[in-house]
Motif scaffolding. Structure first.
Motif, PDB file in Angstrom:
ATOM      1  N   MET A   1      -6.391  -5.413  -8.900  1.00  0.00           N
ATOM      2  CA  MET A   1      -6.518  -5.719  -7.714  1.00  0.00           C
ATOM      3  C   MET A   1      -5.002  -5.658  -7.291  1.00  0.00           C
ATOM      4  N   LYS A   2      -4.562  -4.508  -6.245  1.00  0.00           N
ATOM      5  CA  LYS A   2      -2.978  -4.165  -5.611  1.00  0.00           C
ATOM      6  C   LYS A   2      -2.194  -5.684  -4.780  1.00  0.00           C
ATOM      7  N   ASN A   3      -1.138  -5.860  -5.172  1.00  0.00           N
ATOM      8  CA  ASN A   3      -0.454  -6.177  -4.128  1.00  0.00           C
ATOM      9  C   ASN A   3      -0.553  -7.059  -2.829  1.00  0.00           C
ATOM     10  N   GLY A   4      -0.986  -5.140  -2.278  1.00  0.00           N
ATOM     11  CA  GLY A   4      -1.306  -5.702  -0.864  1.00  0.00           C
ATOM     12  C   GLY A   4      -2.498  -5.945  -0.585  1.00  0.00           C
ATOM     13  N   THR A   5      -3.668  -6.391  -1.042  1.00  0.00           N
ATOM     14  CA  THR A   5      -4.638  -6.672  -0.834  1.00  0.00           C
ATOM     15  C   THR A   5      -5.096  -8.328  -0.172  1.00  0.00           C
ATOM     16  N   LEU A   6      -4.244  -8.853  -1.026  1.00  0.00           N
ATOM     17  CA  LEU A   6      -4.072 -10.157  -0.642  1.00  0.00           C
ATOM     18  C   LEU A   6      -3.988 -10.474   0.310  1.00  0.00           C
ATOM     19  N   PRO A   7      -2.053 -10.133   0.752  1.00  0.00           N
ATOM     20  CA  PRO A   7      -1.968 -10.547   2.234  1.00  0.00           C
ATOM     21  C   PRO A   7      -2.999  -9.972   3.501  1.00  0.00           C
ATOM     22  N   LEU A   8      -3.475  -9.069   2.837  1.00  0.00           N
ATOM     23  CA  LEU A   8      -4.180  -8.285   4.056  1.00  0.00           C
ATOM     24  C   LEU A   8      -5.677  -9.430   4.495  1.00  0.00           C
ATOM     25  N   ALA A   9      -6.499  -9.475   3.596  1.00  0.00           N
ATOM     26  CA  ALA A   9      -7.294 -10.719   3.286  1.00  0.00           C
ATOM     27  C   ALA A   9      -6.665 -11.731   4.286  1.00  0.00           C
ATOM     28  N   ALA A  10      -5.699 -12.170   3.500  1.00  0.00           N
ATOM     29  CA  ALA A  10      -5.294 -13.651   4.389  1.00  0.00           C
ATOM     30  C   ALA A  10      -5.294 -13.473   6.090  1.00  0.00           C
TER      31      ALA A  10
END
Length: 131
Positions: A1-10
């Motif tokens: 999982m890339k670093n930008g995926t979690l904030p984008l999902a949030a």
């Protein structure tokens, strides 16, 4: 999982939660309908209806009909009549009928008849047939 995926999902989850809040709790669709119909109601009034456990459409639709018919009613009268156990739509319909038939009737008198269990529209018809 890339670093930008979690904030984008949030961010998407937050936007979805905001949309659900606006759509189902605030009833933003009713607010827009009232605004476009020429009967603006503050969003705070819709939140207050929800806090009192009143379905917003039960107070907002009679208000829109009254404003479209040219009646000078206050929006606060609709939820107050609902909380007292009345039906604001019957009262608005009776007020419109009374104005068409030339019977002097105000909201408070009509609401009192509705709360007493009498159909205000039938009362207006009796008044016009008696003359």
């Amino acid at each position: 999982m890339k670093n930008g995926t979690l904030p984008l999902a949030a961010l998407f989850a937050l936007l979805f939660a905001a949309w659900l809040y606006a759509r189902y709790w605030l009833r933003l669709d009713l607010w827009l309908a009232a605004r476009f119909a020429g009967a603006p109601v503050p969003l705070a009034a819709l939140r207050a209806l929800r806090a009192r456990r009143i379905r917003p459409e039960k107070a907002l639709f009679p208000y829109i009909v009254a404003r479209k018919a040219g009646l000078a009613l206050d929006f606060a009268q609709m939820p107050a009549h609902l909380l007292a156990g009345g039906d604001p739509m019957r009262v608005v319909n009776a007020l419109i009928l009374a104005r068409e038939r030339g019977v002097a009737l105000n909201f408070d008198a009509c609401a009192a008849r509705d709360l007493a269990g009498e159909d205000p529209c039938q009362w207006v018809e009796r008044q016009t047939n008696a003359v």
